[in-house]
Design an enzyme around this catalytic site. Structure first.
Site, PDB file in Angstrom:
ATOM      1  N   SER A   1       0.827  -1.194   0.000  1.00  0.00           N
ATOM      2  CA  SER A   1       0.000   0.000   0.000  1.00  0.00           C
ATOM      3  C   SER A   1       0.874   1.262   0.000  1.00  0.00           C
ATOM      4  CB  SER A   1      -0.965  -0.039   1.192  1.00  0.00           C
ATOM      5  OG  SER A   1      -2.023   0.875   1.017  1.00  0.00           O
TER       6      SER A   1
ATOM      7  N   ASP B   1      -5.956  -3.484  -2.458  1.00  0.00           N
ATOM      8  CA  ASP B   1      -4.898  -3.170  -1.489  1.00  0.00           C
ATOM      9  C   ASP B   1      -4.254  -4.411  -0.857  1.00  0.00           C
ATOM     10  OD1 ASP B   1      -3.724  -2.268   1.207  1.00  0.00           O
ATOM     11  OD2 ASP B   1      -4.365  -0.350   0.354  1.00  0.00           O
TER      12      ASP B   1
END
Length: 313
Positions: free
Chosen positions: A49, A163
């Protein structure tokens, strides 16, 4: 799988696992700078991320210029980079943000970076962890930062990716798979959930108690209210309860805290650096200066552990 070996480098291979954590991720700048101050130069980087964004910039030798830009951000700068919409699997499309980064990171391919780099993402259909080690750097970063509901997922090779924090918030295992003998992990989720009385409340503060500065999440709420009808307006305007964004962001915090604990218990790093950033809200990207300072401070608190782990390096 691209690997570095101890035989090739002539010494133990050092890996740096940069974890997820939204705006808290600016702490990675401080961590990297302080490690360099100690004479520690990791051989490979695995990012999840926001960790993939900072790690990718470092691998592309763009870190210093990127940090200067981040430090100059205010809340309106962040808002202007977000393309807010009500379709496509996420509130934020991400194209505007990626168009901005493409002017700096667009030409780079992971295979040709000076530093060995990989990013973690999640296959939205199967839930499998996906390691991105080839292709355009920007595409890998975009897939890794696609925070569910907020950012639209990314299609790659017939799969929808989201993610990486859903499966591996601090990618220690990826560092080891890439050949790291010693792994330094940066865990941004270590103190976001408090297991004691007096923990942060999840309910929204009243408008009168807020700072005069506009919060990014507030702007998202306002934009959605303008774009939607009365039903969504009522949905976002419950005064006595957490609203959609509070519930979503706190749910992600809880999830990533539990996943991080589980993954790192089974596959612990040699050094675990945990910046103390529970006071930074997920969308407060304009607070880079204090995040960077705390990242450096967290490394200093772990100086002895680093020296012990790297004694033979």
């Amino acid at each position: 799988m691209k690997r570095i070996t101890s035989e090739k480098s002539g010494r133990p291979v050092i890996g740096l696992a940069l974890g997820s954590g939204s705006a808290r991720g600016w702490a990675h700048f401080g961590v990297i700078a302080e490690l360099k101050e100690m004479g520690i130069e990791p051989d490979l980087i695995a990012g999840c991320s926001i960790g993939s964004l900072v790690g990718g910039a470092w691998a592309a030798n763009y870190l210093e210029a990127f940090q200067e830009w981040v430090l100059a951000l205010d809340q309106w700068d962040v808002i202007k980079l977000l393309d807010i919409r009500l379709s496509g699997g996420g509130v934020i499309g991400g194209e505007r943000l990626m168009d901005f980064f493409s002017t700096h990171l667009g030409p780079y391919h992971i295979d040709t970076l000076e530093r060995t780099f990989a990013a973690v993402s999640t296959d939205l259909e199967t839930g499998r962890e996906v390691w991105l080690q080839q292709g355009p750097l920007l595409d890998a970063i975009r897939a890794s930062i696609a925070l569910p509901v907020l950012f639209t997922p990314v299609q790659r090779d017939g799969h929808w990716l989201t993610d990486g924090g859903l499966v591996n918030p601090v990618p220690v295992s990826l560092c080891k798979a890439m050949g790291a003998d010693i792994v330094i992990a940066v865990n941004l989720n270590g103190d976001i959930i408090k297991d004691r009385p007096g923990a942060r409340k999840t309910t929204r503060r009243s408008p009168g108690s807020r700072s005069a500065d506009l919060n990014l999440a507030d702007q998202l709420r306002k934009t959605l209210k303008k774009s939607a009808g009365n039903l969504l307006t009522r949905f976002l305007n419950e005064d006595d309860a957490p609203d959609m964004f509070d519930v979503l962001l706190n749910t992600i915090n809880i999830m990533q805290d539990r996943i991080t604990r589980s993954r790192m218990a089974g596959d612990p790093p040699d050094v675990n650096i945990t910046p103390r950033l529970s006071h930074i809200r997920a969308m407060e990207f304009h607070r880079a200066e204090e995040c960077i300072a705390e990242g450096a401070a967290a490394v200093k608190r772990n100086r002895d552990a680093l020296k012990m782990a790297l004694g033979g390096a």
